[in-house]
Scaffold this active site. Sequence first.
Site, PDB file in Angstrom:
ATOM      1  CB  CYS A   1      23.463  62.941 -72.839  1.00 50.81           C
ATOM      2  SG  CYS A   1      22.079  62.709 -71.552  1.00 50.81           S
TER       3      CYS A   1
ATOM      4  CB  CYS B   1      20.867  55.902 -74.106  1.00 52.27           C
ATOM      5  SG  CYS B   1      20.123  56.649 -73.072  1.00 52.27           S
TER       6      CYS B   1
ATOM      7  CB  CYS C   1      23.108  58.106 -77.312  1.00 57.77           C
ATOM      8  SG  CYS C   1      22.392  59.955 -77.354  1.00 57.77           S
TER       9      CYS C   1
ATOM     10  CB  CYS D   1      11.453  66.786 -84.780  1.00 57.09           C
ATOM     11  SG  CYS D   1      10.358  66.263 -86.271  1.00 57.09           S
TER      12      CYS D   1
ATOM     13  CB  CYS E   1       7.636  66.815 -82.987  1.00 61.19           C
ATOM     14  SG  CYS E   1       7.879  64.880 -81.917  1.00 61.19           S
TER      15      CYS E   1
ATOM     16  CB  CYS F   1       6.405  61.253 -81.372  1.00 60.96           C
ATOM     17  SG  CYS F   1       7.299  60.869 -82.832  1.00 60.96           S
TER      18      CYS F   1
ATOM     19  NE  ARG G   1       9.178  60.242 -88.333  1.00 65.05           N
ATOM     20  CZ  ARG G   1       7.986  60.162 -86.977  1.00 65.05           C
ATOM     21  NH1 ARG G   1       7.238  60.229 -88.046  1.00 65.05           N
ATOM     22  NH2 ARG G   1       8.130  60.817 -86.108  1.00 65.05           N
TER      23      ARG G   1
HETATM   24  S1  SF4 Z   1      19.541  59.411 -75.540  1.00 59.40           S
HETATM   25 FE1  SF4 Z   1      21.525  60.866 -75.991  1.00 59.40          FE
HETATM   26  S2  SF4 Z   1      20.700  62.220 -75.298  1.00 59.40           S
HETATM   27 FE2  SF4 Z   1      19.262  61.183 -74.229  1.00 59.40          FE
HETATM   28  S3  SF4 Z   1      19.111  60.542 -72.360  1.00 59.40           S
HETATM   29 FE3  SF4 Z   1      20.104  58.676 -73.356  1.00 59.40          FE
HETATM   30  S4  SF4 Z   1      22.632  59.188 -73.745  1.00 59.40           S
HETATM   31 FE4  SF4 Z   1      21.493  61.352 -73.458  1.00 59.40          FE
END
Ligand code: SF4
Length: 412
Positions: A95, A99, A102, A139, A171, A231, A305
């Site tokens: 990605c 974030c 993550c 999901c 989902c 959600c 949840r």
């Molecule tokens: S949460 Fe993870 S997979 Fe989703 S956009 Fe952010 S870095 Fe990328």
Amino acid sequence: MSQTPAADTSARPPSPPQPPSIAGLSNRLASFVEAGLAGRSIDAAHARAVLGSPGSPQETIPLLPLLHAAGEVRRRWFGRSVRVHVLNNVQNGACPEDCGYCGQARTSKAPIQPYKLKTKEEIIAEAEGAKKSGAFRYCMVLSGRGPSDADIDHMAECIREVKRRFGLRTCLSAGLLDEAKAQRLRDAGLDRFNHNLNTSRRWYPQICTTHTYDDRVETLKAARASGVELCSGLIVGMGESLDDIADVAQSLAGLEAESIPVNFLVPIPGNEVASPSVEGGPLTPELCLRVLCLMRLVNPKAEVRVAAGREGHLRSMQALALAPANSLFVDGYLLTRGSDALATLRMIRDAGCTIELEGADWPEELRRFASGDDGGYALPDGARELDVIKPERLSERKLAKLSVNGKAAADR
Ligand code: SF4
């Protein structure tokens, strides 16, 4: 020595009888319950109070009455049922976003195994497994900033097939989305679109710089316009303050999210945000329960949840989470593993709740278990019956039965 005179209560009108559900609660908690039973949120000041005052324990609402109050509201809208969700990561890693929580972010050093979008056959096979483990909803999660047109076509086909073959509600979590893409998914039968706010507007720049809080809100609005349910939830423990958590609860109420996953930060070594903390302190089981109560009291009619981090953060308090929450994830979080599905289903039943099974073709074994028709006896994982019961005290027939159960428990 003078005696204190008994209080004269003869002039006071008798208190009106309280409904049984809120009798015994403080006025403040009773007002929370009254609002929730009517489908109304508690206000911002009260929302913050639910989370407690670390510096003034005497001003903090006691936990058990708070759970009771949130439980009353939960029962008004969802009874005692618990919806079990199974999550399938259909694409992993690579990605370009950053974030901090993550393991798939470009900034993460977590040793994850990236893989491309799974084939339709793989996704359908995993949906079948979800059905067998008692899922109410299936999901699917794609990593990445947002889906391409080809991704949308692929997922639309999978959604049609999952619904046709297994009758599961679906989902999809697929990152940032515009209304046209959301509409194509809706036309394929998508029930819900997941996109978490994750934290407050104020704290968002601390956890991500490649997109904004407003990008997230716009995606949720686009999804809403297409007609799918929303959600959207949060991750607790990313260094935010209690005010930030209360703020997200209010924002989710403003978006009228039908479903609110409450994640507790799972510490993944190598991630930018890898040490769970709130307001500089630890993320305790009690605080986790307070956050769940907050979500219920601010969003009375939403499906609340318990999501990632349930086992590690709530630990022995997991069953109490079912007072405010009416759904949970089972067996397989993103990049981590949840507890054994059967142990989770057993916890739901032991907490006096029922497992909500959707559709007609559930395996008989699971249906019997969900209805409590399995003898109702189990040892903790790994324990052997004959280690704890003296066999000479048991009849041969009972002993044979226990041996089988003991083996099954040890084999799990
Ligand atoms: S949460 Fe993870 S997979 Fe989703 S956009 Fe952010 S870095 Fe990328």
